[in-house]
Design a protein around this motif. Structure first.
Motif, short mmCIF file in Angstrom:
data_model
loop_
_atom_site.label_atom_id
_atom_site.label_comp_id
_atom_site.label_asym_id
_atom_site.label_seq_id
_atom_site.Cartn_x
_atom_site.Cartn_y
_atom_site.Cartn_z
N ASP A 54 0.84 -1.20 0.00
CA ASP A 54 0.00 0.00 0.00
C ASP A 54 0.87 1.25 0.00
O ASP A 54 0.60 2.21 -0.73
CB ASP A 54 -0.92 -0.01 1.22
N ARG B 263 0.87 3.90 -3.05
CA ARG B 263 0.48 5.28 -2.74
C ARG B 263 1.54 6.26 -3.26
O ARG B 263 1.20 7.31 -3.81
CB ARG B 263 0.27 5.45 -1.24
N TYR C 210 -7.17 2.61 -5.35
CA TYR C 210 -6.57 3.77 -5.99
C TYR C 210 -7.04 4.05 -7.42
O TYR C 210 -6.51 4.95 -8.07
CB TYR C 210 -5.04 3.61 -6.00
#
Length: 302
Positions: free
Chosen positions: A78, A82, A114
């Motif tokens: 993650d 990101r 996302y």
């Protein structure tokens, strides 16, 4: 009776040429469709020798919270994703380890989280890795951020996609594309089969141990991934936690009372024993079977 004028040889030749071209056109594959850039996920497909991005209309929607017992792995991927979506430096990722523990599901969960920020997923089969330069060319300059996803990746010696992947990771003369990363899953840490005989190539220099050329070649591919994420077999508690999470996913009320909980856990453990595996995938399969049987039972009772 008047004689029929002789047909012009040039006209006959042109007529034959048109017929030949018509036959050839019937044999040629249809041109690839235009890319639907409104899609969030794609598969790389081939039509003859030409490849194209095929939109996936209904990608599998797995949320990060649906995955249990892999919290460290979730934080690692993650954070990297990101950074990538935010236009910051990020690494290609290799997810390795035990089967069924959530490697590919974790990659798919990144799309769910996302996609609204511009992340897109392109699934590429191992046999099509030789087309990686063509894929990168197609998405070059676009504003979206693309993860090229290679699932269950492993190679035998001298497979063509092996060298293409090495070059694409960081070995090309051209700078890496800023809008593309490669996420790959594998049960093999170094993506290639390992043989006992390769240990004989190991050299000792003083107190240092230097692996042989065969081992170095295998390591040279996997180490080009900047982030390694390892997955391990589930304990029974991890497995049962995954079962309960997937039952919630399918809107199955969890059993209440000690006896009901023990009965559910016993059923889930027996299911795993029959499969010879205790993993997140087996927990998902049990939850699907349990949820389906419950819904069928309710429908029959109406």
């Amino acid at each position: 009776m008047a004689r029929k004028p002789a047909e012009d040889p040039l006209v006959r030749a042109l007529d034959r040429a048109e017929k030949v071209l018509a036959r050839l056109e019937a044999l040629l594959p249809a041109p690839p469709p235009e890319v639907d850039w409104t899609a969030r996920a794609f598969r790389w497909r081939k039509r003859g020798a030409r490849g194209f991005l095929q939109a996936v209309r209904h990608p599998q929607a797995i949320r990060l919270d649906d995955l249990v017992a892999i919290d460290d792995q979730k934080r690692a991927i993650d954070g990297n994703t990101r950074q990538f979506v935010g236009g910051l430096p990020a690494n290609n990722v290799l997810l390795t380890g035990s089967r069924g523990t959530g490697k590919s599901s974790l990659v798919k969960s990144m799309l769910v989280k996302y996609a609204a920020k511009g992340l897109r997923l392109i699934e590429v089969d191992k046999s099509e890795l030789v087309d990686l330069p063509d894929i990168v060319d197609q998405i070059d300059g676009r504003q979206e951020r693309f993860i090229v996803f290679c699932d269950d990746l492993s190679f035998d010696a001298n497979e063509p996609g092996y060298k293409t992947l090495k070059v694409m990771l960081d070995g090309s003369l051209a700078a890496p594309s800023v809008n593309v990363l490669i996420y790959a899953t594998s049960n093999r840490r170094h993506l290639l089969p390992e043989y006992f005989s390769e240990n004989l190539e190991t050299r000792h220099v003083g107190e240092e141990v230097h692996p042989g050329e065969s081992v170095e070649e295998k390591i040279s591919l996997s180490e080009r991934f900047g982030l390694w994420i390892s997955f391990y077999p589930f304990s029974q508690d991890d497995y049962l936690a995954a079962v309960e999470q997937w039952l919630r996913f399918y809107d199955v009320p969890l059993a209440r009372g000690k006896g009901a909980v023990e009965a559910l856990h016993h059923e889930a453990v027996q299911f795993a024993l029959q499969r010879g595996s205790r993993s997140g995938r087996v927990a998902w399969q049990f939850a699907r079977a349990h949820a389906g049987a419950r819904a069928l039972k309710i429908a029959r009772g109406r």
